[in-house]
Design a protein around this motif. Structure first.
Motif, PDB file in Angstrom:
ATOM      1  N   ARG A 150      30.014 -13.851 -19.758  1.00 50.61           N
ATOM      2  CA  ARG A 150      31.249 -14.170 -19.030  1.00 50.61           C
ATOM      3  C   ARG A 150      31.881 -15.444 -19.586  1.00 50.61           C
ATOM      4  O   ARG A 150      33.109 -15.526 -19.715  1.00 50.61           O
ATOM      5  N   ARG A 151      31.052 -16.440 -19.909  1.00 58.50           N
ATOM      6  CA  ARG A 151      31.577 -17.675 -20.501  1.00 58.50           C
ATOM      7  C   ARG A 151      32.218 -17.400 -21.860  1.00 58.50           C
ATOM      8  O   ARG A 151      33.283 -17.940 -22.171  1.00 58.50           O
ATOM      9  N   MET A 152      31.592 -16.551 -22.623  1.00 60.41           N
ATOM     10  CA  MET A 152      32.125 -16.174 -23.935  1.00 60.41           C
ATOM     11  C   MET A 152      33.459 -15.439 -23.784  1.00 60.41           C
ATOM     12  O   MET A 152      34.424 -15.694 -24.524  1.00 60.41           O
ATOM     13  N   ALA A 153      33.535 -14.549 -22.809  1.00 58.82           N
ATOM     14  CA  ALA A 153      34.777 -13.804 -22.561  1.00 58.82           C
ATOM     15  C   ALA A 153      35.892 -14.739 -22.121  1.00 58.82           C
ATOM     16  O   ALA A 153      37.052 -14.582 -22.534  1.00 58.82           O
ATOM     17  N   ARG A 154      35.565 -15.721 -21.292  1.00 55.11           N
ATOM     18  CA  ARG A 154      36.586 -16.674 -20.845  1.00 55.11           C
ATOM     19  C   ARG A 154      37.122 -17.490 -22.013  1.00 55.11           C
ATOM     20  O   ARG A 154      38.314 -17.822 -22.060  1.00 55.11           O
ATOM     21  N   GLU A 155      36.256 -17.841 -22.955  1.00 53.25           N
ATOM     22  CA  GLU A 155      36.705 -18.595 -24.121  1.00 53.25           C
ATOM     23  C   GLU A 155      37.680 -17.767 -24.953  1.00 53.25           C
ATOM     24  O   GLU A 155      38.710 -18.269 -25.418  1.00 53.25           O
ATOM     25  N   VAL A 156      37.360 -16.490 -25.145  1.00 50.14           N
ATOM     26  CA  VAL A 156      38.254 -15.627 -25.921  1.00 50.14           C
ATOM     27  C   VAL A 156      39.579 -15.432 -25.188  1.00 50.14           C
ATOM     28  O   VAL A 156      40.656 -15.445 -25.800  1.00 50.14           O
ATOM     29  N   GLU A 198      33.480 -21.479 -32.334  1.00 58.42           N
ATOM     30  CA  GLU A 198      32.742 -21.678 -31.088  1.00 58.42           C
ATOM     31  C   GLU A 198      32.274 -20.343 -30.516  1.00 58.42           C
ATOM     32  O   GLU A 198      31.150 -20.228 -30.006  1.00 58.42           O
ATOM     33  N   VAL A 199      33.147 -19.328 -30.593  1.00 62.27           N
ATOM     34  CA  VAL A 199      32.774 -18.003 -30.106  1.00 62.27           C
ATOM     35  C   VAL A 199      31.638 -17.424 -30.954  1.00 62.27           C
ATOM     36  O   VAL A 199      30.687 -16.834 -30.436  1.00 62.27           O
ATOM     37  N   ASP A 200      31.723 -17.613 -32.261  1.00 61.05           N
ATOM     38  CA  ASP A 200      30.653 -17.144 -33.139  1.00 61.05           C
ATOM     39  C   ASP A 200      29.323 -17.800 -32.794  1.00 61.05           C
ATOM     40  O   ASP A 200      28.270 -17.149 -32.806  1.00 61.05           O
ATOM     41  N   GLN A 201      29.357 -19.083 -32.500  1.00 61.07           N
ATOM     42  CA  GLN A 201      28.128 -19.796 -32.160  1.00 61.07           C
ATOM     43  C   GLN A 201      27.541 -19.285 -30.849  1.00 61.07           C
ATOM     44  O   GLN A 201      26.315 -19.160 -30.711  1.00 61.07           O
ATOM     45  N   MET A 202      28.402 -18.981 -29.876  1.00 65.11           N
ATOM     46  CA  MET A 202      27.924 -18.381 -28.629  1.00 65.11           C
ATOM     47  C   MET A 202      27.246 -17.039 -28.905  1.00 65.11           C
ATOM     48  O   MET A 202      26.189 -16.725 -28.347  1.00 65.11           O
ATOM     49  N   TYR A 203      27.881 -16.258 -29.768  1.00 67.39           N
ATOM     50  CA  TYR A 203      27.315 -14.947 -30.101  1.00 67.39           C
ATOM     51  C   TYR A 203      25.961 -15.097 -30.788  1.00 67.39           C
ATOM     52  O   TYR A 203      25.005 -14.379 -30.459  1.00 67.39           O
ATOM     53  N   ASN A 204      25.855 -16.017 -31.735  1.00 63.10           N
ATOM     54  CA  ASN A 204      24.594 -16.222 -32.447  1.00 63.10           C
ATOM     55  C   ASN A 204      23.470 -16.592 -31.486  1.00 63.10           C
ATOM     56  O   ASN A 204      22.332 -16.111 -31.614  1.00 63.10           O
ATOM     57  N   GLY A 244      31.111 -18.851 -37.786  1.00 65.22           N
ATOM     58  CA  GLY A 244      29.786 -19.229 -37.324  1.00 65.22           C
ATOM     59  C   GLY A 244      28.864 -18.052 -37.112  1.00 65.22           C
ATOM     60  O   GLY A 244      27.716 -18.220 -36.712  1.00 65.22           O
ATOM     61  N   ASP A 245      29.330 -16.830 -37.359  1.00 64.41           N
ATOM     62  CA  ASP A 245      28.513 -15.638 -37.136  1.00 64.41           C
ATOM     63  C   ASP A 245      27.621 -15.419 -38.343  1.00 64.41           C
ATOM     64  O   ASP A 245      28.078 -15.048 -39.415  1.00 64.41           O
ATOM     65  N   LYS A 246      26.323 -15.663 -38.181  1.00 60.58           N
ATOM     66  CA  LYS A 246      25.367 -15.533 -39.276  1.00 60.58           C
ATOM     67  C   LYS A 246      24.494 -14.290 -39.122  1.00 60.58           C
ATOM     68  O   LYS A 246      23.567 -14.080 -39.891  1.00 60.58           O
ATOM     69  N   THR A 247      24.780 -13.459 -38.136  1.00 60.18           N
ATOM     70  CA  THR A 247      23.960 -12.276 -37.905  1.00 60.18           C
ATOM     71  C   THR A 247      24.482 -11.112 -38.719  1.00 60.18           C
ATOM     72  O   THR A 247      25.640 -11.089 -39.133  1.00 60.18           O
ATOM     73  N   PRO A 248      23.653 -10.088 -38.950  1.00 58.46           N
ATOM     74  CA  PRO A 248      24.138  -8.892 -39.630  1.00 58.46           C
ATOM     75  C   PRO A 248      25.249  -8.260 -38.811  1.00 58.46           C
ATOM     76  O   PRO A 248      25.217  -8.253 -37.586  1.00 58.46           O
ATOM     77  N   PHE A 249      26.241  -7.724 -39.487  1.00 56.82           N
ATOM     78  CA  PHE A 249      27.362  -7.103 -38.776  1.00 56.82           C
ATOM     79  C   PHE A 249      26.911  -5.825 -38.110  1.00 56.82           C
ATOM     80  O   PHE A 249      26.298  -4.969 -38.716  1.00 56.82           O
ATOM     81  N   VAL A 250      27.191  -5.732 -36.828  1.00 51.98           N
ATOM     82  CA  VAL A 250      26.913  -4.528 -36.060  1.00 51.98           C
ATOM     83  C   VAL A 250      28.167  -4.168 -35.303  1.00 51.98           C
ATOM     84  O   VAL A 250      28.736  -4.997 -34.620  1.00 51.98           O
ATOM     85  N   THR A 251      28.603  -2.950 -35.413  1.00 47.60           N
ATOM     86  CA  THR A 251      29.798  -2.530 -34.696  1.00 47.60           C
ATOM     87  C   THR A 251      29.425  -1.608 -33.553  1.00 47.60           C
ATOM     88  O   THR A 251      28.413  -0.907 -33.614  1.00 47.60           O
ATOM     89  N   ASP A 252      30.203  -1.630 -32.526  1.00 51.52           N
ATOM     90  CA  ASP A 252      29.944  -0.795 -31.354  1.00 51.52           C
ATOM     91  C   ASP A 252      30.474   0.606 -31.622  1.00 51.52           C
ATOM     92  O   ASP A 252      31.641   0.784 -31.942  1.00 51.52           O
ATOM     93  N   PRO A 253      29.627   1.630 -31.527  1.00 51.71           N
ATOM     94  CA  PRO A 253      30.111   2.984 -31.745  1.00 51.71           C
ATOM     95  C   PRO A 253      31.141   3.365 -30.711  1.00 51.71           C
ATOM     96  O   PRO A 253      31.014   3.036 -29.537  1.00 51.71           O
TER      97      PRO A 253
END
Length: 235
Positions: A125-131, A159-165, A225-234
């Protein structure tokens, strides 16, 4: 005659801008409600988000048609043409962000009966509010022709990328600690990735606004800041 054409173009662009702002407001709401539906495990709210996506799609179609008609009738050049091309790109990004919000709402029904993963709902929810805040500022930058505000949004994507990581690492930990967490964590991870992609699309919009105002795309690569492998939502 030139003055008449210019006045007609201005009216057309103002009408299209109104549609963009309406579409943007609906997308902002979809982001927040999708996250709220997850936090509250509210299936009715999730369904509201899914149904509202049809209105967002219809607005994109109307914007595309109105912009194409204006280009055909007014034959704009230079900055006027750039303004119309920008609204087409903004509408496409908004439609895609709406799709990601809809995807989160869909997944809410899948996790509603699963035990909550500690801290995940609050973090999402915090991540969504930032976006959503980034998107609001992007739309404000568009209305004000404010390249500096658009650049500020562009920088905040990190900042959003860091939250995701951080969430990605937490989900991995939960899954390794207890295999029973795997299904819920996978759903929540896809939700987090959806929000991260919303941030990317909002950043794309801010870059288009910089181009609209200055006539040039930003020269420096955006901080990522996104250092994870790319994954897309089907879909």
């Amino acid at each position: 005659m030139d003055q008449h054409i210019s006045s007609a173009y201005d009216r057309d662009l103002e009408a299209i801008t109104t549609l963009i702002m309406k579409m943007g407001g609906l997308v902002e709401e979809a982001i927040l409600l999708a996250a709220q539906s997850l936090a509250d495990r509210d299936l009715e709210l999730a369904e509201k988000v899914r149904k509202a996506d049809k209105v967002i799609d219809a607005l994109e179609l109307q914007i595309n048609e109105d912009a194409a008609r204006t280009i055909a009738l007014r034959a704009p050049v230079s900055k006027d043409l750039r303004a119309l091309l920008t609204v087409l790109r903004l509408a496409a990004s908004l439609e895609r962000i709406g799709d990601y919000a809809k995807n989160i709402a869909k997944r809410t029904s899948a996790v509603v009966d699963m035990p909550p993963v500690s801290g995940a709902d609050v973090a999402l929810r915090r991540m969504a509010r930032e976006v959503q805040a980034m998107l609001k500022d992007t739309l404000d930058a568009y209305m004000r022709y404010d390249a500096d505000l658009a650049e500020d949004v562009r920088q905040r994507d990190q900042e959003v990328d860091q939250m995701y990581n951080a969430l990605f690492r937490e989900f991995l930990t939960f899954m390794m600690e207890d295999p029973r967490n795997i299904t819920a964590c996978m759903h929540l991870h896809f939700m987090a990735k959806n929000i991260e992609r919303m941030g990317d699309l909002t950043t794309n919009m801010s870059e288009q606004i910089i181009y609209l105002v200055t006539g040039e795309m930003p020269e420096e690569a955006r901080p990522k800041g996104d250092k994870t492998p790319f994954v897309t939502d089907p879909e």
